[in-house]
Enzyme design. Structure first.
Site, PDB file in Angstrom:
ATOM      1  N   GLY A 109       0.819  -1.210   0.000  1.00  0.00           N
ATOM      2  CA  GLY A 109       0.000   0.000   0.000  1.00  0.00           C
ATOM      3  C   GLY A 109       0.849   1.253   0.000  1.00  0.00           C
ATOM      4  N   ARG A 194       3.486  14.368  -7.018  1.00  0.00           N
ATOM      5  CA  ARG A 194       3.483  13.576  -8.241  1.00  0.00           C
ATOM      6  C   ARG A 194       2.149  13.749  -8.969  1.00  0.00           C
ATOM      7  NH1 ARG A 194       6.092   7.760  -6.756  1.00  0.00           N
ATOM      8  NH2 ARG A 194       4.141   7.427  -5.634  1.00  0.00           N
ATOM      9  N   ASP A 270       4.089  -4.154  -7.648  1.00  0.00           N
ATOM     10  CA  ASP A 270       3.438  -2.978  -7.062  1.00  0.00           C
ATOM     11  C   ASP A 270       4.019  -1.681  -7.613  1.00  0.00           C
ATOM     12  OD1 ASP A 270       5.586  -4.159  -5.271  1.00  0.00           O
ATOM     13  OD2 ASP A 270       5.466  -2.144  -4.445  1.00  0.00           O
TER      14      ASP A 270
END
Length: 518
Positions: A109, A194, A270
């Site tokens: 996560g 970002r 991920d």
């Protein structure tokens, strides 16, 4: 949900921006709910200051010129302002799982990233995310912070990759602080904002597959299809079509990386974007001297993510994605054969990676050598060049850039590239064959050189250039960060005033290491 956040001293434009970010559209990722994300404010960042700002990215977001000078800008993009937002408008950390270095890692996560919200401008929508904004429920034992050096590297590389034409997330700004962060040594904190159309990763699908949450898996896949690939709805199997889009975009991305000598360093599932974007700039690097087995991540002791392995790893990661999508596949088939047919369909779609990657890379390499036509033996010519580059550790970027000076008529222009090879005889033998191949082309040397210089950059983010900017930034001199960013925004131009940025790396650059510690 509607509110007007107050940021001390901020303009109306920044207040409106905050309201927009905290009010997601109905089809935003943030609307998927608590199964997918956790809302929380960013951790306080002491006395934030601006380190770098991309006016180009700001313009793409429709932000007013000069917004970085707004008194509230630092509070918003450090995350400090979010502490006053209501609970249902707070930033969010998403949950996902993944394979790390080929091993199933289980739940991961956003351990140090918070989704700030979405902006739409000129028909394009972008998610904004604060990286380094503090601990989240997915931080595990980490502090949730990013440090100045890694934040500067991400900011610079996001700009560099975009202007090289390589699909990537962007970076709006870097905000620093003197707040201490412990890594191998004590460093200072920073937050990168970002920007991406989406931050959904392969690992998001793996997470819900592993937890047998087919309802959530379907909701996630539907979100991606509706937002980014609506044409998949017209397919017999929309979710298989989604897999096909990931296969194509990932294959195309690998072509781009290999063609410029870029190494990602942590190609875990991920860290793979469902949109085929370069994402998560941790340990990365553009090669100096070419080494097919180059490992840019000091933590990668087995070389799993070495340069030559990247296409194969992308292919492996796509298999993991396909497995995650399996519960959704094959709904058009009879239930008695659905599982078997779904696997067959997925395998067929996955095979498209190699079918797309290999010819696309061949075409790109042909363009890098200035060859318009296709001839038998072109692949062998390219492979022989790479073999000579590998044996001599010839500089990747300079070799291809200087090949534009080679003439089809004589060897007078060979010196700039020939001097990169210790084994001059090996280069001469290759150059003779290259010249003979160029003689089969109708384009003259000048036209070919122009075409080659459009695909072979002169400037890339070499590690020593980033390190110089970082060291000056640690002394509160951010001028080199912006100077270097501006050079990297024109990677194919000559820029003679910045010739030093295109030269061979100094000896001390060979001792630089990047790892997962940032």
């Amino acid at each position: 949900m509607s509110f007007s956040p107050s940021i001390a001293g901020s303009s109306a434009a920044l207040t409106d921006l905050s309201t927009t970010l905290a009010t997601p559209p109905a089809d935003a990722f943030a609307r998927l709910g608590a199964t997918f994300l956790t809302r929380l404010p960013a951790a306080p960042l002491d006395a934030p200051y601006l380190v770098g700002f991309s006016a180009d990215t700001a313009a793409r977001l429709g932000l007013p010129e000069g917004i970085e000078r707004d008194p509230g800008f630092l509070d918003l993009f450090s995350g400090n302002a979010t502490r006053a937002w209501p609970a249902d408008a707070l930033p969010y950390a998403s949950v996902y799982s993944g394979h790390q270095f080929g091993v199933w890692a289980g739940q991961l996560g956003d351990g140090r990233a918070l989704g700030l919200g979405e902006l739409e401008h000129a028909g394009q929508r972008y998610e904004l995310q604060l990286k380094g904004a503090g601990r989240t429920p997915y931080s595990r034992m980490a502090d949730g912070r990013a440090v100045l050096r890694s934040s500067i590297r991400e900011y610079l590389c996001s700009e560099a990759m975009h202007h090289l034409g390589i699909p990537t997330t962007r970076a709006l700004c870097v905000i620093g602080s003197d707040q201490p962060v412990r890594r191998e040594t004590i460093e200072t904190a920073a937050v990168v904002t970002r920007v991406s159309p989406s931050f959904v990763r392969f690992g998001h699908f793996e997470h819900f597959y592993a937890n047998d949450r087919v309802d959530a898996l379907r909701a996630l896949a539907d979100h991606v299809i509706e937002r980014f690939y609506p044409h998949c709805r017209q397919a017999d199997d929309p979710y298989l079509a989604l897999l096909g889009e990931a296969v194509r975009s990932s294959a195309d991305l690998m072509v781009e990386w290999q063609a410029v000598g870029f190494c990602h360093g942590v190609m875990n599932t991920d860290n793979m974007s469902i949109l085929g974007l370069t994402i998560d700039y941790g340990p990365f690097g553009f090669m100096d001297g070419f080494d097919a087995g180059h490992i840019c991540n000091h933590s990668d002791s087995q070389g799993r993510y070495a340069y030559r392995m990247q296409p194969q790893i992308a292919y492996w990661n796509l298999f993991c994605l396909a497995q995650g999508l399996l519960p959704l596949l094959g709904e058009q088939h009879d239930e008695s054969v659905r599982s078997e047919r779904a696997i067959e369909d997925a395998q067929r779609v996955l095979a498209g990676f190699k079918e797309r990657f290999a010819p696309a890379l061949e075409n790109r390499m042909r363009a890098k050598l200035g060859l318009e036509q296709t001839r038998d033996g072109d692949d062998a010519l390219v492979n022989r060049l790479f073999e000579a580059m590998h044996a001599n550790r010839a500089d990747f970027t300079l070799t291809f850039r200087n090949l534009a000076r080679v003439s089809k008529h004589d060897a007078n222009g060979d010196a700039p590239v020939r001097d990169l090879f210790l084994d001059r005889a090996a280069f001469d033998a290759w150059a003779t064959d290259y010249r003979a191949r160029l003689a089969e082309e109708s384009r003259d040397d000048a036209a070919r050189a122009i075409a080659m210089n459009r695909v072979n950059p002169k400037f890339v983010l070499r590690n020593h250039l980033a390190e110089t900017a970082i060291q000056r930034a640690k002394e509160k001199d951010f001028s080199e960060v912006e100077r270097l960013a501006n050079v990297l925004r024109r990677p194919f131009d000559e820029q003679p005033e910045y010739e030093a940025y295109a030269g061979l790396p100094p000896d001390w650059a060979s001792s630089l290491e990047v790892s997962c510690s940032s």
